[in-house]
Motif scaffolding. Sequence first.
Motif, mmCIF file in Angstrom:
data_model
loop_
_atom_site.group_PDB
_atom_site.id
_atom_site.type_symbol
_atom_site.label_atom_id
_atom_site.label_comp_id
_atom_site.label_asym_id
_atom_site.label_seq_id
_atom_site.Cartn_x
_atom_site.Cartn_y
_atom_site.Cartn_z
ATOM 1 N N ASP A 167 15.960 -4.408 5.718
ATOM 2 C CA ASP A 167 14.966 -5.331 5.181
ATOM 3 C C ASP A 167 15.232 -5.550 3.689
ATOM 4 O OD1 ASP A 167 12.657 -6.890 5.107
ATOM 5 O OD2 ASP A 167 11.331 -5.169 4.796
ATOM 6 N N LYS A 168 14.685 -6.625 3.141
ATOM 7 C CA LYS A 168 14.765 -6.852 1.700
ATOM 8 C C LYS A 168 13.372 -7.138 1.152
ATOM 9 C CE LYS A 168 15.706 -11.852 1.781
ATOM 10 N NZ LYS A 168 16.608 -12.932 1.352
ATOM 11 N N GLY A 169 13.256 -7.042 -0.174
ATOM 12 C CA GLY A 169 11.958 -7.201 -0.829
ATOM 13 C C GLY A 169 11.434 -5.836 -1.224
ATOM 14 N N THR A 170 11.375 -5.566 -2.521
ATOM 15 C CA THR A 170 10.993 -4.243 -2.994
ATOM 16 C C THR A 170 9.603 -3.836 -2.518
ATOM 17 O OG1 THR A 170 12.376 -4.521 -4.947
ATOM 18 C CG2 THR A 170 10.654 -2.853 -5.066
ATOM 19 N N SER A 171 8.656 -4.758 -2.619
ATOM 20 C CA SER A 171 7.267 -4.442 -2.251
ATOM 21 C C SER A 171 6.700 -5.560 -1.402
ATOM 22 C CB SER A 171 6.407 -4.267 -3.511
ATOM 23 O OG SER A 171 6.879 -3.220 -4.313
ATOM 24 N N ARG A 172 6.219 -5.206 -0.205
ATOM 25 C CA ARG A 172 5.609 -6.218 0.666
ATOM 26 C C ARG A 172 4.521 -5.574 1.512
ATOM 27 N NH1 ARG A 172 7.947 -8.418 4.547
ATOM 28 N NH2 ARG A 172 9.567 -6.877 4.995
ATOM 29 N N GLN A 173 3.519 -6.360 1.864
ATOM 30 C CA GLN A 173 2.521 -5.920 2.833
ATOM 31 C C GLN A 173 3.072 -6.336 4.198
ATOM 32 O OE1 GLN A 173 0.653 -4.278 4.629
ATOM 33 N NE2 GLN A 173 -1.256 -4.336 3.487
ATOM 34 N N CYS A 174 3.851 -5.446 4.809
ATOM 35 C CA CYS A 174 4.667 -5.864 5.946
ATOM 36 C C CYS A 174 4.393 -5.103 7.230
ATOM 37 C CB CYS A 174 6.153 -5.744 5.583
ATOM 38 S SG CYS A 174 6.632 -4.114 4.999
ATOM 39 N N VAL A 175 3.346 -4.297 7.267
ATOM 40 C CA VAL A 175 3.011 -3.524 8.464
ATOM 41 C C VAL A 175 1.551 -3.768 8.824
ATOM 42 C CG1 VAL A 175 2.867 -1.224 9.493
ATOM 43 C CG2 VAL A 175 4.726 -1.756 7.905
ATOM 44 N N LEU A 176 1.313 -4.001 10.102
ATOM 45 C CA LEU A 176 -0.050 -4.264 10.587
ATOM 46 C C LEU A 176 -0.238 -3.504 11.888
ATOM 47 C CD1 LEU A 176 -1.772 -7.745 10.658
ATOM 48 C CD2 LEU A 176 -1.836 -6.295 12.678
ATOM 49 N N PRO B 10 0.819 -1.215 0.000
ATOM 50 C CA PRO B 10 0.000 0.000 0.000
ATOM 51 C C PRO B 10 0.849 1.260 0.000
ATOM 52 C CG PRO B 10 0.042 -0.958 2.192
ATOM 53 C CD PRO B 10 0.767 -1.921 1.303
ATOM 54 N N ASN B 11 0.380 2.272 -0.691
ATOM 55 C CA ASN B 11 1.013 3.584 -0.684
ATOM 56 C C ASN B 11 -0.002 4.685 -0.406
ATOM 57 O OD1 ASN B 11 3.987 3.327 -1.553
ATOM 58 N ND2 ASN B 11 2.942 2.025 -3.023
ATOM 59 N N THR B 12 -1.146 4.310 0.147
ATOM 60 C CA THR B 12 -2.205 5.272 0.446
ATOM 61 C C THR B 12 -2.893 4.874 1.743
ATOM 62 O OG1 THR B 12 -4.010 4.082 -0.650
ATOM 63 C CG2 THR B 12 -2.641 5.503 -2.040
ATOM 64 N N PHE B 13 -3.576 5.831 2.334
ATOM 65 C CA PHE B 13 -4.487 5.514 3.435
ATOM 66 C C PHE B 13 -5.433 6.681 3.674
ATOM 67 C CE2 PHE B 13 -0.827 7.394 5.708
ATOM 68 C CZ PHE B 13 -1.444 8.354 6.494
ATOM 69 N N THR B 14 -6.545 6.391 4.306
ATOM 70 C CA THR B 14 -7.473 7.413 4.784
ATOM 71 C C THR B 14 -7.368 7.449 6.303
ATOM 72 O OG1 THR B 14 -8.983 7.077 2.925
ATOM 73 C CG2 THR B 14 -9.877 8.155 4.887
ATOM 74 N N ASP B 15 -7.089 8.620 6.866
ATOM 75 C CA ASP B 15 -6.856 8.700 8.314
ATOM 76 C C ASP B 15 -8.165 8.802 9.083
ATOM 77 O OD1 ASP B 15 -7.744 11.335 8.171
ATOM 78 O OD2 ASP B 15 -5.801 12.237 8.609
ATOM 79 N N GLN B 16 -8.042 8.919 10.387
ATOM 80 C CA GLN B 16 -9.222 8.911 11.263
ATOM 81 C C GLN B 16 -10.107 10.129 11.049
ATOM 82 O OE1 GLN B 16 -7.041 8.578 14.901
ATOM 83 N NE2 GLN B 16 -6.658 10.777 15.086
ATOM 84 N N ASN B 17 -9.586 11.177 10.390
ATOM 85 C CA ASN B 17 -10.377 12.366 10.110
ATOM 86 C C ASN B 17 -11.067 12.303 8.744
ATOM 87 O OD1 ASN B 17 -9.518 13.669 12.545
ATOM 88 N ND2 ASN B 17 -7.577 14.173 11.530
ATOM 89 N N LYS C 39 16.531 11.791 2.419
ATOM 90 C CA LYS C 39 17.676 11.704 1.500
ATOM 91 C C LYS C 39 17.658 10.433 0.662
ATOM 92 C CE LYS C 39 18.869 15.475 3.497
ATOM 93 N NZ LYS C 39 18.447 16.761 2.871
ATOM 94 N N ASN C 40 16.512 9.883 0.438
ATOM 95 C CA ASN C 40 16.337 8.684 -0.385
ATOM 96 C C ASN C 40 14.926 8.658 -0.939
ATOM 97 O OD1 ASN C 40 18.757 6.891 -0.437
ATOM 98 N ND2 ASN C 40 18.555 7.011 1.793
ATOM 99 N N HIS C 41 14.656 7.639 -1.757
ATOM 100 C CA HIS C 41 13.295 7.410 -2.228
ATOM 101 C C HIS C 41 12.573 6.446 -1.290
ATOM 102 C CE1 HIS C 41 13.029 9.666 -5.903
ATOM 103 N NE2 HIS C 41 14.233 9.262 -6.264
ATOM 104 N N GLY C 42 11.254 6.516 -1.299
ATOM 105 C CA GLY C 42 10.462 5.655 -0.432
ATOM 106 C C GLY C 42 9.366 4.943 -1.199
ATOM 107 N N TYR C 43 8.966 3.780 -0.677
ATOM 108 C CA TYR C 43 7.850 2.993 -1.218
ATOM 109 C C TYR C 43 7.153 2.339 -0.027
ATOM 110 C CZ TYR C 43 11.388 2.949 -4.951
ATOM 111 O OH TYR C 43 12.367 3.286 -5.843
ATOM 112 N N GLY C 44 5.859 2.417 0.000
ATOM 113 C CA GLY C 44 5.118 1.773 1.082
ATOM 114 C C GLY C 44 4.735 2.766 2.153
ATOM 115 N N LEU C 45 3.430 2.861 2.447
ATOM 116 C CA LEU C 45 2.914 3.840 3.391
ATOM 117 C C LEU C 45 1.796 3.193 4.194
ATOM 118 C CD1 LEU C 45 3.085 6.952 4.136
ATOM 119 C CD2 LEU C 45 1.127 7.228 2.584
ATOM 120 N N TRP C 46 1.881 3.323 5.536
ATOM 121 C CA TRP C 46 0.872 2.732 6.413
ATOM 122 C C TRP C 46 0.496 3.720 7.510
ATOM 123 C CZ3 TRP C 46 5.033 0.155 4.443
ATOM 124 C CH2 TRP C 46 4.806 -1.034 3.751
ATOM 125 N N ASP C 47 -0.768 3.911 7.714
ATOM 126 C CA ASP C 47 -1.285 4.750 8.793
ATOM 127 C C ASP C 47 -1.146 4.003 10.122
ATOM 128 O OD1 ASP C 47 -2.675 6.683 10.262
ATOM 129 O OD2 ASP C 47 -4.640 5.844 9.756
#
Length: 404
Positions: free
Chosen positions: A343-352, A234-241, A287-295
């Motif tokens: 960590d390794k793995g370009t894309s993972r569902q790794c945050v809960l 995931p790279n998106t989320f809707t917050d509590q507001n 100072k780098n690029h990022g991928y993956g976003l979790w609320d």
Amino acid sequence: MHARGNLITLKLIILPGLIFLFGCSEKRSDERHKYSIYTMADDYKEHISQVNDLSSGKLDPVKNGVRTYPKQIWYDLIVRDGFYYRLERKTNYFLKYAVQNNRYTPVDSVFLTEMSYFDNYQWVHPDSLFLVSFDRKLSRLEYARVNVKTMKAETGNIPVALPKSPFNSMSVGFSMLRKDKFFLGYTYHAITARDFTTADTVYVDVLTYPGLKVIKTIKDARSAYPGGANTAQPNTFTDQNGDFYFLACPGIALGNRPEKPTSLYRIKKDEDKLDSTFYWNISESIKNHGYGLWDIGNGKAILRSERKDLFTGFEDHYKVPHIEFYVLDLAKKTSKKLDLPLDKGTSRQCVLLENGIVYLSINSESGNYIWIYNPKDETLTKGLQVKDDIDYILRIEKLYDDIP
């Protein structure tokens, strides 16, 4: 637009090397577990393990999990309410599975006429899944709206602007439904046998829903590639507001426009435009690029970031440990790196997130663990250990939405 669904209750599905005969079923797993862990072993075999505790113990997915098939699904496996969903690319069947009698078992399916893959999905209703796919051969953006209770589907085309030279493909990085408006973030690709790149602009279309007529197109040139294939990460989320955040990912692994910064955008609740008061140049901050976003609540989010000094290019991006995790403070626009192994793995569902506690799966040279982060006191501890012959913990997620 046309609709196609299951008209019989008993089906014969023939997949490469496998024949399934089954009827519609709502039987889930034999025992109701809390979490699903999807892994790939070092022989590329993939397994699903269902567990009740991520905070301690040891897990051997090869011994105690169930094998998935075909041989490699990789990451596009959707989990909802105790079931698993995926698209069989060679046959265009969208399949529904459950873990029954210690087997990964198909329980229903629907044929999606012309869809052989999808790079974005969105639950538009608890029982309705919206899939989006670009067909390069026919140059059209297709959708399927699947009722996962009845396993009937409606398919059609989305009337967005299609790629023009020098671009020959496109990806939908996010889709988001808000009342009667549907938001679609996308990018265009120029793909050759040797290389790929993307457009240098963020594109977001606002459409009517359920009619899917384009109301307007939003463009922003500060970054590129809004979102990413959310089947992987995931790279998106809707917050509590009710505010919607999306990451634009122009780094090598997604957009391959590294001269553009990874950026965070916001669409405020009840608005259909980019929030002019909020833009965050993430690359400038870390100072780098990022991928993956979790609320993770309370105005905070988790970001995965690549260490560009530790890999040589896209070819080894997925297998070299070079990923760091940051906590983002959205109000202050500050970032803090978590003291975790690379960590390794370009894309993972790794945050809960559960009850204010964050669980992060890490595939590192020092072992595979579920780490536990407490945002209140900023502590990090090791939780569940996953056996070392597992190369990747591809996904960790709740099996049921009613888990807090």
